[in-house]
Motif scaffolding. Structure first.
Motif, PDB file in Angstrom:
ATOM      1  N   GLN A  98       0.834  -1.196   0.000  1.00  0.00           N
ATOM      2  CA  GLN A  98       0.000   0.000   0.000  1.00  0.00           C
ATOM      3  C   GLN A  98       0.871   1.249   0.000  1.00  0.00           C
ATOM      4  OE1 GLN A  98      -3.866  -0.288   2.220  1.00  0.00           O
ATOM      5  NE2 GLN A  98      -2.726  -1.757   3.449  1.00  0.00           N
ATOM      6  N   ASN A  99       0.238   2.389  -0.248  1.00  0.00           N
ATOM      7  CA  ASN A  99       0.974   3.649  -0.233  1.00  0.00           C
ATOM      8  C   ASN A  99       0.132   4.720   0.436  1.00  0.00           C
ATOM      9  OD1 ASN A  99      -0.888   4.633  -2.221  1.00  0.00           O
ATOM     10  ND2 ASN A  99       0.349   3.679  -3.820  1.00  0.00           N
ATOM     11  N   ALA A 100       0.642   5.946   0.419  1.00  0.00           N
ATOM     12  CA  ALA A 100      -0.008   7.035   1.139  1.00  0.00           C
ATOM     13  C   ALA A 100      -1.403   7.355   0.615  1.00  0.00           C
ATOM     14  CB  ALA A 100       0.866   8.288   1.071  1.00  0.00           C
TER      15      ALA A 100
ATOM     16  N   GLY B 235      10.275   3.605   1.939  1.00  0.00           N
ATOM     17  CA  GLY B 235      10.972   4.760   1.394  1.00  0.00           C
ATOM     18  C   GLY B 235      10.053   5.820   0.840  1.00  0.00           C
ATOM     19  N   GLU B 236       8.739   5.580   0.807  1.00  0.00           N
ATOM     20  CA  GLU B 236       7.820   6.597   0.316  1.00  0.00           C
ATOM     21  C   GLU B 236       7.790   7.766   1.301  1.00  0.00           C
ATOM     22  OE1 GLU B 236       3.237   7.023  -1.280  1.00  0.00           O
ATOM     23  OE2 GLU B 236       3.671   5.629   0.347  1.00  0.00           O
ATOM     24  N   SER B 237       7.879   8.975   0.782  1.00  0.00           N
ATOM     25  CA  SER B 237       7.882  10.142   1.655  1.00  0.00           C
ATOM     26  C   SER B 237       6.982  11.226   1.088  1.00  0.00           C
ATOM     27  CB  SER B 237       9.302  10.692   1.830  1.00  0.00           C
ATOM     28  OG  SER B 237       9.772  11.238   0.608  1.00  0.00           O
TER      29      SER B 237
ATOM     30  N   ALA C 193       6.827  -3.246   7.961  1.00  0.00           N
ATOM     31  CA  ALA C 193       5.981  -4.047   8.832  1.00  0.00           C
ATOM     32  C   ALA C 193       4.499  -3.757   8.622  1.00  0.00           C
ATOM     33  CB  ALA C 193       6.356  -3.795  10.291  1.00  0.00           C
ATOM     34  N   SER C 194       4.190  -2.534   8.183  1.00  0.00           N
ATOM     35  CA  SER C 194       2.792  -2.142   7.968  1.00  0.00           C
ATOM     36  C   SER C 194       2.311  -2.423   6.551  1.00  0.00           C
ATOM     37  CB  SER C 194       2.620  -0.642   8.277  1.00  0.00           C
ATOM     38  OG  SER C 194       2.992  -0.344   9.611  1.00  0.00           O
ATOM     39  N   GLY C 195       3.181  -3.018   5.723  1.00  0.00           N
ATOM     40  CA  GLY C 195       2.796  -3.314   4.348  1.00  0.00           C
ATOM     41  C   GLY C 195       2.788  -2.094   3.452  1.00  0.00           C
TER      42      GLY C 195
END
Length: 234
Positions: free
Chosen positions: A40-42, A99-101, A93-95
């Motif tokens: 997943q992502n932001a 490195g996404e910022s 750990a959270s899936g």
């Protein structure tokens, strides 16, 4: 009369090993594809958004320290890089996409690097981070955070969200707008929990809470407070 060709034992073993290798590589490719699809992502997870915001805030701080270094910059950067590794561990750990910022006021990007809070007095030029929902103008009555949460003061950083720095230690905050020693009260308007902490270092936003302080006001599984009331009480 035809002759039947038979394979030697060595050739049979070689063919069997080849078949197993092909099957294994196919299974690995399927597993890799499946794992990639589950990341997943932001934009899809509030947990990932909070972690990406923490990483982005600290990347901004490191960039500022490198652009305008002083005698303590190297130590600050080294401390923050250790926390960056912890934030990335939490992303994995959270899936989340490791490195996404999210830079202050910007969008997510898959960058490595970043940082978290460290001691020091250098001023960070980064602007405070904007929130999507404006907070209320008064503190709720139900305060369940750290010591002194009943205090009220001047509301500051209107519209700012709050996330964690990733640092350990006793409850504390960092800020790019208030010097060390300033007392801030942070209230999570989504659960009415508050914590009152001292600013101990600089950061890339109005206020970042370290791990202990953030735990006092967080909602389970979330690393970002969208609706925050921030008050200067001392």
């Amino acid at each position: 009369m035809s002759r039947r060709r038979t394979l030697s034992p060595k050739k049979k073993i070689a063919l069997a090993v080849t078949a197993v290798a092909v099957a294994g590589s196919g299974a690995f490719a399927l597993a890799a594809t499946s794992n990639a699809a589950n990341v997943q992502n932001a934009s899809t997870s509030t947990v990932c958004q909070g972690l990406a915001t923490a990483l982005g805030n600290n990347e901004s701080f490191i960039a500022a320290q490198k652009a305008n270094p002083d005698a303590q910059s190297a130590a600050r950067i080294a401390n923050r890089e250790a926390v960056v590794a912890e934030i990335k561990r939490k992303q994995e750990a959270s899936g989340c996409q490791v490195g996404e910022s999210i830079q202050a006021g910007g969008s997510g990007s898959a960058q490595s690097g970043g940082a978290a809070q460290a001691g020091g007095s250098a001023q960070d030029p980064q602007a405070s981070q904007a929130a999507t929902t404006a907070p209320a103008t008064t503190a709720p009555a139900n305060n369940t955070g750290g010591a002194g949460t009943s205090a009220s003061g001047q509301q500051v950083c209107k519209g700012s969200t709050v996330t964690l720095s990733g640092e350990g230690g006793a409850p504390a905050a960092s800020s790019n707008q208030f010097p060390a020693g300033t007392t801030l009260k942070v209230t999570n308007l989504d659960n009415n929990k508050s914590t009152t902490v001292k600013v101990t270092s600089v950061s890339g936003s109005c206020v970042l809470l370290n791990n202990a302080a953030f735990e006092q006001v967080r909602e389970p599984g979330k690393f970002l407070i969208r609706r925050a009331l921030i008050e200067k009480v001392g």
